[in-house]
Each structure stands twice: as structure tokens, then as C-alpha cells.
Design a protein around this motif. Structure first.
Motif, mmCIF file in Angstrom:
data_model
loop_
_atom_site.group_PDB
_atom_site.id
_atom_site.type_symbol
_atom_site.label_atom_id
_atom_site.label_comp_id
_atom_site.label_asym_id
_atom_site.label_seq_id
_atom_site.Cartn_x
_atom_site.Cartn_y
_atom_site.Cartn_z
ATOM 1 N N ASN A 1 0.819 -1.217 0.000
ATOM 2 C CA ASN A 1 0.000 0.000 0.000
ATOM 3 C C ASN A 1 0.855 1.272 0.000
ATOM 4 N N LEU A 2 2.196 1.118 0.036
ATOM 5 C CA LEU A 2 3.069 2.282 -0.090
ATOM 6 C C LEU A 2 3.832 2.178 -1.408
ATOM 7 N N ARG A 3 4.565 3.231 -1.749
ATOM 8 C CA ARG A 3 5.361 3.212 -2.990
ATOM 9 C C ARG A 3 6.708 3.875 -2.738
ATOM 10 N N CYS A 4 7.409 3.418 -1.712
ATOM 11 C CA CYS A 4 8.707 4.007 -1.354
ATOM 12 C C CYS A 4 9.626 3.939 -2.571
ATOM 13 N N PHE B 1 12.669 3.940 -2.964
ATOM 14 C CA PHE B 1 13.928 3.205 -2.768
ATOM 15 C C PHE B 1 13.645 1.743 -2.400
ATOM 16 N N CYS B 2 12.424 1.287 -2.598
ATOM 17 C CA CYS B 2 12.020 -0.060 -2.164
ATOM 18 C C CYS B 2 12.990 -1.114 -2.695
ATOM 19 N N GLN B 3 13.510 -1.922 -1.779
ATOM 20 C CA GLN B 3 14.469 -2.947 -2.193
ATOM 21 C C GLN B 3 13.763 -4.236 -2.633
ATOM 22 N N TYR C 1 9.104 -9.342 3.751
ATOM 23 C CA TYR C 1 9.665 -8.982 2.437
ATOM 24 C C TYR C 1 8.963 -7.799 1.778
ATOM 25 N N SER C 2 7.640 -7.895 1.475
ATOM 26 C CA SER C 2 6.945 -6.710 0.942
ATOM 27 C C SER C 2 5.970 -6.267 2.033
ATOM 28 N N GLU C 3 4.652 -6.214 1.784
ATOM 29 C CA GLU C 3 3.761 -5.768 2.857
ATOM 30 C C GLU C 3 2.668 -6.794 3.129
ATOM 31 N N THR D 1 6.501 -5.236 8.919
ATOM 32 C CA THR D 1 5.455 -4.443 8.269
ATOM 33 C C THR D 1 5.770 -2.959 8.235
ATOM 34 N N ASN D 2 5.083 -2.265 7.323
ATOM 35 C CA ASN D 2 5.166 -0.798 7.331
ATOM 36 C C ASN D 2 4.193 -0.202 8.357
ATOM 37 N N GLY D 3 3.330 -0.997 8.938
ATOM 38 C CA GLY D 3 2.446 -0.531 10.020
ATOM 39 C C GLY D 3 1.384 0.469 9.582
HETATM 40 S S1 SF4 Z 1 7.542 -3.064 0.587
HETATM 41 FE FE1 SF4 Z 1 8.219 -1.674 2.215
HETATM 42 S S2 SF4 Z 1 9.816 -0.404 1.256
HETATM 43 FE FE2 SF4 Z 1 8.649 -1.411 -0.402
HETATM 44 S S3 SF4 Z 1 7.083 0.081 -0.974
HETATM 45 FE FE3 SF4 Z 1 6.196 -1.277 0.541
HETATM 46 S S4 SF4 Z 1 6.526 -0.256 2.516
HETATM 47 FE FE4 SF4 Z 1 7.866 0.699 1.027
#
Ligand code: SF4
Ligand code: SF4
Length: 352
Positions: free
Chosen positions: A94-97, A99-101, A137-139, A165-167
Motif C-alpha cells: 500500500n506504499l510506494r517508497c 527506494f524499495c528494495q 519482504y513486501s507488505e 510491516t510498514n504498520g
Molecule cells: S515493501 Fe516496504 S519499502 Fe517497499 S514500498 Fe512497501 S513499505 Fe515501502
């Protein structure tokens, strides 16, 4: 095996175009039939004579990564040191960081994977001779229904559930998921709502509430911040995070402070600035140690991340990369699980 057609909870009916509104996370996406929300894995469902309208979960049980990891890799340093953990990853986030690894699985549903029943994970963990499962690993939270089914199956067999988690989730979902969670590592990515909202596509306040709730519910909690040059590496912002973490223990009656992991970033996906400077990361960690007792650095070659006894200062756990020496702790299992310092015999700040 063909995955079941699953429908989701965490939604309300929306007056917009007679669709649904997902209430799982603060995005509150409107879900029209056949269209996905921002996380890509929760879809609007079609009403039929046999079935009321509800979100559809076409990726229920779809595992994109499965590996046996050291628990230190989550990272969890104060939870069962030196243990192994079966780790499962999923498509979507649900996020789009930028720099997501793990962007190949977090920002796409195209990565190869396969369906596993919730109880399959417990069986695979048992076959690997480990008694804990990480959702990571992801969310994992965008797969809340599958997560809950896996967690219940694991708990029924006496396995521990670990969430990474990203919480960034609603209080309603956080409460139910944390009630099945033994330990959690939450990514607190920065301390700015502007950065969360404009750069990462998330919500700082939801993440802070999630962390507070985990601590209040007595879930073993650790926090990670990826220190990204130009995004969150300023001393003021990192000090604010350290003060927030210090306040968690102070207000909760916890007998140990929440550990904080400051990890070095490397360029990935859309973020191309050079890697985090190791000297700067060490300096930020040293500053944070004036506020918090357990601050660790990650992704730095040759780092020493030992945990010391808060009473006699002896080394409890020595870490050299993923080489872990736990000879400084003694595990007692008579009245629940208690780790003690092998030197002074007092309770160590370690759970499990
Ligand atoms: S998996 Fe983590 S780092 Fe990657 S976009 Fe989602 S919250 Fe951000
Ligand atoms: S969980 Fe997914 S569909 Fe639901 S509100 Fe969040 S991003 Fe949107």
C-alpha cells in the motif's frame, strides 16, 4: 492447486458509483468492480444473486518468496536470538517508497509465485525444524485475511507469528492482526507526515498508532529505519524518532526498551543517491544511544552489534554479521520463557 475465490473484510459500502470503500488502510480506496485499490491486491467485487458485493482477493495465498532466514535478518535482535524462521513474502504493497528494495514484488503482481493453503506454511516450517513464521519482504498487511488464516493455523500448532510491516493500517485491522502476533518489526521510515504522504504514499500517524498499539498489546516490538540520504538522515529527524521510541517504554510499563535498527540504504528502484555513509550512520546511532539503550546499525560491513546486560554490562548476545554467539544468555522455561544474563543471572531484555 487452484486458489479459492476469497472475499475480503475491512470495507464499507460507498455511495460513489455504487462501489465499495476499503477500510484496511488509510488510503480508503474506492473499489469498483474489476478494479484494484492502490495496493493492487484488493479488488472491487461483482454482486451476484448468490453473493453480496464484497472486495475480491485474487492474490489470497499467493506466495512470491519463501525462505528460511536467521531471525536477525528480519531484523529482530531481542527475540529468540540465533533462531531460524520460515519467511513468506507476498505481492503488492500500500506504499510506494521510491527506494524499495523489494519493488519487484511490492509494486507488481506479475512476479512468479504459487498458492499455499494457510496450514501449508506451518507444515513447511515444521519440515524445516523451526517453530516460527515471518510474514515479510513486501507488505503482508494488505493480505490481512490470508495473514489471519495463517496466523490462526500457526498458533493452533504452537508456532509463533512474526510480522515485518510498514504498520500503515487501520486501527480495526491492527487490533485483530496484532492479537495473533508474537513479535513485530515495524518500519518507521521517517518522522514527517509530509514525506510519508508525498514521497512514500503512506501516513505517519497510522504508523505511530500501530506501534503504540503493538506495545500496549504486549507484542514484542522492534523498529527499523532505513537511513536514506536526502530523505531522513538529518540528526533532528532521527532524534525525534529516538525520543518517540523512548516514550513508548516510559508510558507502557514495559520492562525493556524497544530496540531500534538504523539500516544503511543502497540505491534501488527510483532512488539513485549513493549508499548511506557508514561514518554518518555510526554517528547517528551513537547520538541515538544517548536516548535509547538498544540501537543497532544494519547493512554495514564489519559492524559489531552486541547486546549488553543492562545490569552488569556483560555481553548477552554477540553478533558479527549473521554469526551469533548466544553463550551470554541462559534460557529458562519453567514459568513461561525467561532469558537471563549468564554472568549476573538477572533477567535479560530478550523475549521469545
Ligand atoms: S515493501 Fe516496504 S519499502 Fe517497499 S514500498 Fe512497501 S513499505 Fe515501502
Ligand atoms: S489496503 Fe489496498 S485497497 Fe485497501 S485502502 Fe489500502 S491500498 Fe486501498
Amino acid at each position: 492447486m487452484i486458489p479459492p475465490q476469497m472475499t475480503g473484510r475491512f470495507y464499507t459500502e460507498s455511495s460513489v458509483n455504487s462501489g465499495l470503500r476499503c477500510t484496511l488502510c488509510p488510503h480508503h480506496c474506492g473499489l469498483l468492480p474489476g478494479k484494484a485499490g492502490l495496493c493492487r491486491v484488493r479488488w472491487g467485487g461483482q454482486k451476484t444473486p448468490d453473493k453480496p458485493e464484497a472486495p475480491e482477493l485474487p492474490y489470497y495465498g499467493y506466495i512470491t518468496a519463501l525462505a528460511l532466514d536467521p531471525v536477525e535478518k528480519k531484523p529482530l535482535y531481542h527475540w529468540r536470538p540465533g533462531s531460524a524462521i520460515l519467511s513468506a513474502g507476498f505481492a503488492g504493497c500500500n506504499l510506494r517508497c521510491p527506494f524499495c528494495q523489494n519493488w519487484r514484488i511490492s509494486q507488481s503482481t506479475e512476479a512468479p509465485g504459487r498458492y499455499r493453503k494457510p496450514e501449508d506454511l506451518t507444515e513447511e516450517a515444521a519440515a524445516s525444524l523451526c517453530d516460527q513464521i515471518a510474514y515479510t519482504y513486501s507488505e503482508p498487511l494488505v493480505h490481512a485475511e490470508y495473514l489471519l488464516d495463517c496466523m490462526k493455523a500457526a498458533r493452533d500448532k504452537g508456532f509463533a507469528n512474526i510480522l515485518v510491516t510498514n504498520g500503515c493500517v487501520s486501527a480495526e485491522a491492527a487490533k485483530v492482526i496484532l492479537s495473533h502476533t508474537n513479535a513485530v518489526n515495524v518500519d518507521l521510515k521517517c518522522f514527517s507526515q509530509k514525506t510519508y504522504s508525498e514521497v512514500l504514499g503512506g501516513d505517519l500517524w497510522a504508523v505511530l498508532d500501530f506501534i503504540r498499539l503493538a506495545v500496549t498489546m504486549d507484542v514484542h516490538t522492534e523498529i527499523t529505519t532505513l537511513v536514506v540520504p536526502g530523505l531522513n538522515d538529518g540528526e533532528k529527524e532521527l532524534t525525534e524518532i529516538a525520543e518517540f521510541i523512548a516514550g513508548l517504554a516510559a508510558g507502557s510499563g514495559m520492562d525493556a526498551a524497544v530496540p531500534w535498527h538504523l539500516s544503511a540504504y543502497h540505491p534501488d528502484w527510483k532512488w539513485k543517491t549513493p549508499v548511506t555513509n557508514a561514518a554518518l550512520l555510526s554517528a547517528r546511532a551513537a547520538r541515538a544511544r544517548k536516548i535509547l539503550p538498544y540501537v543497532y546499525t544494519g547493512n554495514i560491513p564489519g559492524e559489531h552489534n552486541d547486546t549488553h546486560c543492562p545490569h552488569c554490562k556483560a555481553v548477552l548476545v554477540q553478533r558479527r554479521g549473521y554469526s551469533i554467539d548466544t553463550s551470554g544468555i541462559i534460557l529458562e522455561k519453567e514459568n513461561g520463557t525467561v532469558y537471563r544474563c549468564a554472568h549476573c543471572g538477572k533477567k535479560a531484555p530478550i523475549a521469545g
